[in-house]
Design a protein around this motif. Structure first.
Motif, PDB file in Angstrom:
ATOM      1  N   ILE A 118       0.832  -1.192   0.000  1.00 57.59           N
ATOM      2  CA  ILE A 118       0.000   0.000   0.000  1.00 57.59           C
ATOM      3  C   ILE A 118       0.874   1.253   0.000  1.00 57.59           C
ATOM      4  N   HIS A 119       0.610   2.135  -0.949  1.00 52.75           N
ATOM      5  CA  HIS A 119       1.240   3.445  -0.991  1.00 52.75           C
ATOM      6  C   HIS A 119       0.111   4.471  -0.877  1.00 52.75           C
ATOM      7  N   SER A 120       0.468   5.746  -0.845  1.00 53.13           N
ATOM      8  CA  SER A 120      -0.584   6.749  -0.789  1.00 53.13           C
ATOM      9  C   SER A 120      -0.160   8.006  -1.537  1.00 53.13           C
ATOM     10  N   TYR A 164       3.535   4.374   4.905  1.00 48.28           N
ATOM     11  CA  TYR A 164       4.844   3.754   5.090  1.00 48.28           C
ATOM     12  C   TYR A 164       4.928   2.462   4.285  1.00 48.28           C
ATOM     13  N   CYS A 165       5.926   2.390   3.392  1.00 46.59           N
ATOM     14  CA  CYS A 165       5.965   1.263   2.456  1.00 46.59           C
ATOM     15  C   CYS A 165       7.330   0.597   2.399  1.00 46.59           C
ATOM     16  N   GLY A 166       8.134   0.796   3.419  1.00 46.82           N
ATOM     17  CA  GLY A 166       9.442   0.134   3.445  1.00 46.82           C
ATOM     18  C   GLY A 166      10.575   1.136   3.531  1.00 46.82           C
ATOM     19  N   GLY A 174      12.493   2.552   1.507  1.00 49.95           N
ATOM     20  CA  GLY A 174      12.609   3.660   0.565  1.00 49.95           C
ATOM     21  C   GLY A 174      11.437   4.637   0.641  1.00 49.95           C
ATOM     22  N   HIS A 175      10.566   4.458   1.623  1.00 56.73           N
ATOM     23  CA  HIS A 175       9.346   5.276   1.707  1.00 56.73           C
ATOM     24  C   HIS A 175       9.624   6.775   1.652  1.00 56.73           C
ATOM     25  N   SER A 176      10.597   7.211   2.448  1.00 57.01           N
ATOM     26  CA  SER A 176      10.849   8.657   2.513  1.00 57.01           C
ATOM     27  C   SER A 176      11.420   9.187   1.205  1.00 57.01           C
ATOM     28  N   ALA A 177      11.951   8.291   0.381  1.00 55.26           N
ATOM     29  CA  ALA A 177      12.523   8.735  -0.899  1.00 55.26           C
ATOM     30  C   ALA A 177      11.511   8.603  -2.042  1.00 55.26           C
ATOM     31  N   MET A 178      10.288   8.169  -1.713  1.00 52.44           N
ATOM     32  CA  MET A 178       9.294   7.966  -2.756  1.00 52.44           C
ATOM     33  C   MET A 178       8.609   9.286  -3.093  1.00 52.44           C
ATOM     34  N   LEU A 179       9.399  10.145  -3.664  1.00 56.53           N
ATOM     35  CA  LEU A 179       8.979  11.515  -3.958  1.00 56.53           C
ATOM     36  C   LEU A 179       8.888  11.695  -5.454  1.00 56.53           C
TER      37      LEU A 179
HETATM   38 CU1  CUA Z   1       5.266   4.278  -1.067  1.00 60.78          CU
HETATM   39 CU2  CUA Z   1       5.507   5.075   1.147  1.00 60.78          CU
END
Ligand code: CUA
Length: 332
Positions: free
Chosen positions: A151-153, A190-192, A194-199
């Motif tokens: 799950i992403h958002s 929160y997806c793992g 790399g979440h904070s870099a998912m920009l």
């Molecule tokens: Cu994709 Cu957090």
């Protein structure tokens, strides 16, 4: 919608760059001011009464006989007033909610794919972009979103739009940008690691510039094809599995590949020419190299012709001499 509302970053809220942001902020402000006024009234009355009826000589508690009796008027007032307020809040909120949930019929659809840890956007015209969502200003856009893994958002604070992106089903969200510029597009689930870099970037352009970009096929002017391919190579995360220095990884190295013979899993030998590369990108399971697993994602539909050309030009450049690779260039 009007010129004035497009700008409005307030003390509480980020800039407004969509028509929906104006509605969402209106609902927020109604709730905020109703709550503020009620808070002031209740607190003010409480402080006043505490002071007014404080204990002091000559003012004892009233006897039961003197105390006021039940008041029908007061009871009616404190039942009716909150009911009225809640009904108003419901309508303000529900109107905004309907506006956000139902996309206009003429909205352009863009497909959004989230995966750890990048965003891919596919446009109806056939264009695909990674980590950059481009939209024209003043036109409604509907995003049809799904995830390849967890799950992403999807969240752009300035649009006031946020929606979970789920594996195995589509979620949608729509907005109409009112302002050109660039803003951050975030993953807020929160997806793992790399979440904070998912920009990614949201780029809102004038319709003319947007159309030109769609027509360009994503090619950047004045940048050599091999250089564009190099950028795509990391943008598309090819470098997670393919090295360019000769070392084996999850997939074969691309160094010195072009123009040379490749031994396939089925024992066949083929020459790594343009068509082989093209097939290996768009349909990786078609010709699997011996010693490797058929695990590469299918990039068919994710890359347009210009991007394929750029990637192939880059792979050629890794063999030196523009793809001669020590052999006579047969494909020209
Ligand atoms: Cu994709 Cu957090």
């Amino acid at each position: 919608m009007s010129e004035g509302t497009g700008a409005g970053a307030t003390l509480w809220m980020p800039e407004q760059i969509s028509s929906g942001a104006v509605e969402a902020d209106f609902a927020w402000n109604v709730v905020l001011w109703v709550a503020t006024v009620l808070f002031a009234l209740v607190m003010g009355a409480m402080i006043y009464l505490v002071w007014r009826y404080r204990r002091r000589p000559g003012h004892g508690p009233a006897s039961a006989a003197e105390a006021p009796d039940h008041s029908g008027k007061v009871e009616l007032l404190w039942t009716a007033a909150p009911t009225l307020i809640v009904i108003v809040l419901f309508f303000v909120g529900f109107r905004g909610f309907l506006g956000l949930s139902v996309a206009p019929a003429e909205a352009a659809e863009i497909n959004v794919t989230a995966e750890r840890w990048l965003w891919t956007f596919s446009y109806p015209e056939g264009m695909t972009s990674v980590n950059e969502l481009r939209v024209p200003v003043g036109k409604p856009v509907k995003l049809v979103m799904s995830s390849k893994d967890v799950i992403h958002s999807f969240f752009v604070p300035e649009l006031r739009v946020k929606r979970d992106v789920l594996p195995g089903r589509y979620t949608t969200v729509w907005f109409e940008p009112t302002k050109t510029g660039e803003w951050d597009l975030l993953c807020t689930e929160y997806c793992g690691t790399g979440h904070s870099a998912m920009l990614a970037k949201l780029v809102v352009q004038e319709p003319k510039a947007y159309d030109e970009w769609l027509q360009s096929g994503g090619q950047e002017e004045g940048v050599p094809a091999a250089e564009q391919g190099k950028r795509l190579f990391s943008k598309m995360a090819c470098n997670t599995c393919h090295t360019i220095d000769g070392a084996a990884s999850t997939g074969p190295t691309l160094k010195g590949l072009f123009g040379h013979e490749v031994k396939l899993a089925n024992g066949e030998r083929v020459e790594a020419d343009e068509n082989y590369l093209r097939e290996s990108i768009t349909n990786p399971a078609g010709k699997v190299v011996q010693g490797y697993q058929p695990v590469m994602p299918v990039f068919k539909g994710l890359l347009n012709q210009a991007q394929l050309d750029a990637l192939i030009a880059y792979v050629k450049s890794l063999s030196g001499e523009g793809g001669e690779g020590g052999k006579k260039g047969e494909g020209q």
